[in-house]
Design an enzyme around this catalytic site. Structure first.
Site, PDB file in Angstrom:
ATOM      1  N   LYS A 158       1.014  -1.304  -0.016  1.00  0.00           N
ATOM      2  CA  LYS A 158      -0.098  -0.081   0.043  1.00  0.00           C
ATOM      3  C   LYS A 158       0.700   1.216   0.008  1.00  0.00           C
ATOM      4  O   LYS A 158       1.272   1.949   1.060  1.00  0.00           O
ATOM      5  CB  LYS A 158      -0.965  -0.020   1.127  1.00  0.00           C
ATOM      6  CG  LYS A 158      -2.185   0.981   1.217  1.00  0.00           C
ATOM      7  CD  LYS A 158      -3.089   0.642   2.274  1.00  0.00           C
ATOM      8  CE  LYS A 158      -4.009   1.700   2.193  1.00  0.00           C
ATOM      9  NZ  LYS A 158      -4.896   1.899   1.291  1.00  0.00           N
TER      10      LYS A 158
HETATM   11  N1  PMP Z   1      -7.912  -1.694  -2.856  1.00  0.00           N
HETATM   12  C1  PMP Z   1      -7.350  -0.411  -2.803  1.00  0.00           C
HETATM   13  C2  PMP Z   1      -6.578   0.136  -3.943  1.00  0.00           C
HETATM   14  C3  PMP Z   1      -7.533   0.416  -1.531  1.00  0.00           C
HETATM   15  O1  PMP Z   1      -6.982   1.513  -1.624  1.00  0.00           O
HETATM   16  C4  PMP Z   1      -8.078  -0.165  -0.573  1.00  0.00           C
HETATM   17  C5  PMP Z   1      -8.122   0.577   0.808  1.00  0.00           C
HETATM   18  N2  PMP Z   1      -6.924   0.398   1.675  1.00  0.00           N
HETATM   19  C6  PMP Z   1      -8.580  -1.472  -0.824  1.00  0.00           C
HETATM   20  C7  PMP Z   1      -8.561  -2.274  -1.727  1.00  0.00           C
HETATM   21  C8  PMP Z   1      -9.151  -2.246   0.512  1.00  0.00           C
HETATM   22  O2  PMP Z   1      -8.431  -2.459   1.543  1.00  0.00           O
HETATM   23  P1  PMP Z   1      -9.064  -2.573   2.896  1.00  0.00           P
HETATM   24  O3  PMP Z   1     -10.020  -3.069   3.173  1.00  0.00           O
HETATM   25  O4  PMP Z   1      -7.618  -3.136   3.692  1.00  0.00           O
HETATM   26  O5  PMP Z   1      -9.120  -1.110   3.600  1.00  0.00           O
END
Ligand code: PMP
Length: 306
Positions: A158
């Site tokens: 991320k």
């Molecule tokens: N995909 C992307 C590109 C994101 O930015 C997010 C948000 N963090 C998610 C999926 C979902 O991830 P999470 O459930 O861990 O927030």
């Protein structure tokens, strides 16, 4: 505390919002060299809890490892710092943003001589895609921008730089009058939203793209997979062609910010009944029953703030 108020944790100290600044020659500003997390904190009725703190922080350290970034704090210390930031700001339900970035050091692409700075901010943030969307669903388009191929940008990290791609997807969608965009992967299969994972429902089973479709493996996605299995709903992670979305019975997004949000239309094609479908509602209810304290936290997903 609203966005813009309270204290931010910066490299080990809580400072006033206005004092949490960095130098304009910081590496991350020039080259996108940051990694971060988005975490929610919920008021369960029986106290404030941080949702899946350990899993988010593990992903933060994994993002750092992928980019050879040494975070100058132990994971346990940063987890405590997240708790302290929420408590110090007197927040109950809120959104938390831990960020590690390459700071002021040397100019040039190689980041390894720059210090790694770490900050944690928290503020009140409501429904990311709007309150009404939780029942009515959102209208989305398939983006003309794709998610990166596996040998270009690692999507398991991320990282700040990945969100340039997300920004293109989001701006294209909203400027064209849609709420959100769905990106395809490098092969043309369904990947994810600009900040959400995606699921479709067909004949009572749930399908979602695998990690090989250039997705961020979402922590909310993991909640959906876990809850569906517990409820006996068949759950498959498999490659999904774009048109399978159009003919699905239901489509929904998952994400920390978006939580569980139904999709009503894709490319102006009505999905199912054009509003939240029954399977989406079951998953959404199971999720909110946990975070709002109506059913017990049997998965150890809560970290109490008090
Ligand atoms: N995909 C992307 C590109 C994101 O930015 C997010 C948000 N963090 C998610 C999926 C979902 O991830 P999470 O459930 O861990 O927030």
């Amino acid at each position: 505390m609203a966005f813009g108020e309270g204290k931010i944790w910066v490299d080990g100290k809580l400072v006033d919002w206005a004092d949490a600044t960095c130098h304009v020659m910081s590496h991350a500003l020039h080259y996108g060299s940051s990694i971060f997390e988005g975490i929610r904190c919920y008021d369960t009725g029986a106290g404030t809890v941080i949702f899946r703190l350990g899993d988010h922080m593990r992903r933060l350290y994994e993002s750092a490892k992928i980019y050879r970034m040494d975070i100058p704090f132990e994971q346990a210390a940063l987890e405590q710092a997240v708790i302290d930031t929420v408590r110090e700001n007197g927040l109950s339900s809120c959104y938390i943003r831990p960020l590690a970035f390459r700071g002021l050091g040397e100019m040039g692409v190689n980041p390894q001589k720059c210090p790694v700075n770490v900050v944690i901010a928290a503020w009140s943030w409501g429904k990311y895609l709007g309150e009404a969307a939780m029942e009515d669903g959102v209208s989305v388009r398939v983006s003309s921008w794709r998610r990166p191929a596996p040998d270009t940008f690692p999507t398991l990290a991320k990282a700040g730089g990945n969100y340039l791609n997300s920004q293109l997807i989001k701006m294209e969608a909203t400027n064209d009058g849609f709420d959100e965009g769905i990106a395809l992967d490098y092969q043309g299969f369904v990947s994810e939203g600009s900040g959400e994972n995606i699921f479709l429902v067909r004949n009572g089973a749930i399908y979602t793209p695998p990690t090989s479709s250039s997705i961020l493996p979402g922590i909310t996605r993991h909640c959906v997979v876990t809850l569906a299995r517990e409820m006996g709903i068949p759950m498959r992670q498999q490659v999904i062609p774009r048109e399978a979305l159009y003919v699905a019975d239901e489509v929904f997004f998952s994400g920390t910010a978006a939580e569980i949000t139904p999709v009503s239309k894709i490319d102006n094609i009505v999905i199912g009944e054009g509003r939240r479908g029954p399977v989406t509602e079951r998953i959404q209810s199971a999720f909110f029953d946990i975070v709002e304290g109506r059913t017990p936290d049997t998965h150890d997903w809560f970290t109490p703030v008090a």
